[in-house]
Motif scaffolding. Sequence first.
Motif, mmCIF file in Angstrom:
data_model
loop_
_atom_site.group_PDB
_atom_site.id
_atom_site.type_symbol
_atom_site.label_atom_id
_atom_site.label_comp_id
_atom_site.label_asym_id
_atom_site.label_seq_id
_atom_site.Cartn_x
_atom_site.Cartn_y
_atom_site.Cartn_z
ATOM 1 N N LEU A 72 6.222 -18.008 4.199
ATOM 2 C CA LEU A 72 5.226 -17.974 5.270
ATOM 3 C C LEU A 72 3.860 -17.513 4.756
ATOM 4 C CD1 LEU A 72 7.369 -16.469 8.161
ATOM 5 C CD2 LEU A 72 6.865 -18.883 7.698
ATOM 6 N N GLY A 73 3.851 -16.699 3.714
ATOM 7 C CA GLY A 73 2.592 -16.250 3.116
ATOM 8 C C GLY A 73 1.754 -15.351 4.010
ATOM 9 N N ILE A 74 2.387 -14.579 4.857
ATOM 10 C CA ILE A 74 1.651 -13.684 5.758
ATOM 11 C C ILE A 74 1.221 -12.436 4.985
ATOM 12 C CG2 ILE A 74 1.772 -12.287 7.864
ATOM 13 C CD1 ILE A 74 3.964 -14.319 8.824
ATOM 14 N N ALA A 75 -0.048 -12.102 5.070
ATOM 15 C CA ALA A 75 -0.581 -10.907 4.389
ATOM 16 C C ALA A 75 -0.434 -9.702 5.319
ATOM 17 C CB ALA A 75 -2.043 -11.125 4.015
ATOM 18 N N TRP A 76 0.777 -9.182 5.394
ATOM 19 C CA TRP A 76 1.040 -8.007 6.223
ATOM 20 C C TRP A 76 0.351 -6.783 5.617
ATOM 21 C CZ3 TRP A 76 3.048 -8.744 10.867
ATOM 22 C CH2 TRP A 76 3.865 -9.851 11.095
ATOM 23 N N PRO A 77 -0.083 -5.856 6.442
ATOM 24 C CA PRO A 77 -0.774 -4.664 5.936
ATOM 25 C C PRO A 77 0.165 -3.539 5.494
ATOM 26 C CG PRO A 77 -0.824 -4.657 8.315
ATOM 27 C CD PRO A 77 -0.163 -5.949 7.900
ATOM 28 N N VAL A 78 1.453 -3.859 5.344
ATOM 29 C CA VAL A 78 2.439 -2.867 4.891
ATOM 30 C C VAL A 78 3.361 -3.505 3.861
ATOM 31 C CG1 VAL A 78 2.478 -1.500 7.024
ATOM 32 C CG2 VAL A 78 4.034 -3.419 6.786
ATOM 33 N N THR A 79 3.945 -2.669 3.035
ATOM 34 C CA THR A 79 4.962 -3.136 2.093
ATOM 35 C C THR A 79 6.314 -3.086 2.794
ATOM 36 O OG1 THR A 79 5.461 -0.922 1.270
ATOM 37 C CG2 THR A 79 3.655 -2.140 0.167
ATOM 38 N N PRO A 80 7.323 -3.772 2.248
ATOM 39 C CA PRO A 80 8.655 -3.693 2.847
ATOM 40 C C PRO A 80 9.179 -2.248 2.930
ATOM 41 C CG PRO A 80 8.562 -5.546 1.349
ATOM 42 C CD PRO A 80 7.269 -4.780 1.183
ATOM 43 N N GLU A 81 8.791 -1.418 1.981
ATOM 44 C CA GLU A 81 9.244 -0.025 1.995
ATOM 45 C C GLU A 81 8.574 0.776 3.111
ATOM 46 O OE1 GLU A 81 9.911 -2.130 -1.477
ATOM 47 O OE2 GLU A 81 7.887 -1.508 -0.874
#
Length: 183
Positions: A153-162
Motif C-alpha cells: 500500500l505504501g502508506i507513510a504512517w507516522p509511527v513504526t510497527p513497534e
Amino acid sequence: MDVRDTAIPAVKLLIPRRFPDQRGWFTESYNRRALRAAGIEIDFVQDNQSYSAQKGTIRGLHFQRPPAAQDKLVRVLRGAILDVAVDLRSGSPTYGRHVSVRLDAESGHQLLVPIGFAHGFCTLEPDTEVAYKVSDHYAPDQDGGLIWNDPDLGIAWPVTPEEALLSEKDKILPRLAELSSPF
C-alpha cells in the motif's frame, strides 16, 4: 462548505466555513443541501465517535462489505489524525492506491470516504476524539479490513510497527494481495 477533490477524486476533502467572534466560532459541520449542491447525495444513518488516549493509535484499515457497505464522513473533535482511504474498487484505475490527509480539530476539515474504500487513521496527538457519519448501520458479519502496514500500500504512517497501538483484531487483518475485493 468547500468540497475539494483529493488525489483520488472519489474521496473528497470538505472544508466547512467557520464564523468567528469574540466567543470563539460557529460552523455547520454537516449540511445535506450543501453536499447535494456539490453532487454528493448520501443518506447518513448512524453517527460514531472514538476516543484514543495515546498518540500512535491505529484504527483500521476497515470497511463493510455489501449489502452493508458504508460511506463515511470523518472529522476530528479533539486532537489530530492522519486519515487514510485505500481504493478497493475492482477495475478502478486507482485500485490499491490511497489518499492520506491530516485532519484536526483546529481546522475542522473533514474527509468523505465513499463505499469501495478501506478506511483507517493514526492519532497524531494524545486524547484524540474522532466522529464520523456512516451511510449504513454497523453489520459485524460484513466487517472487512486490510493490515495497516501492508508494504504494497505504501502508506507513510507516522509511527513504526513497534510504536503503533492496535486492537487484536486489527493486528491480524490480511494484506491487499490476499483480499478478494467485494467492490
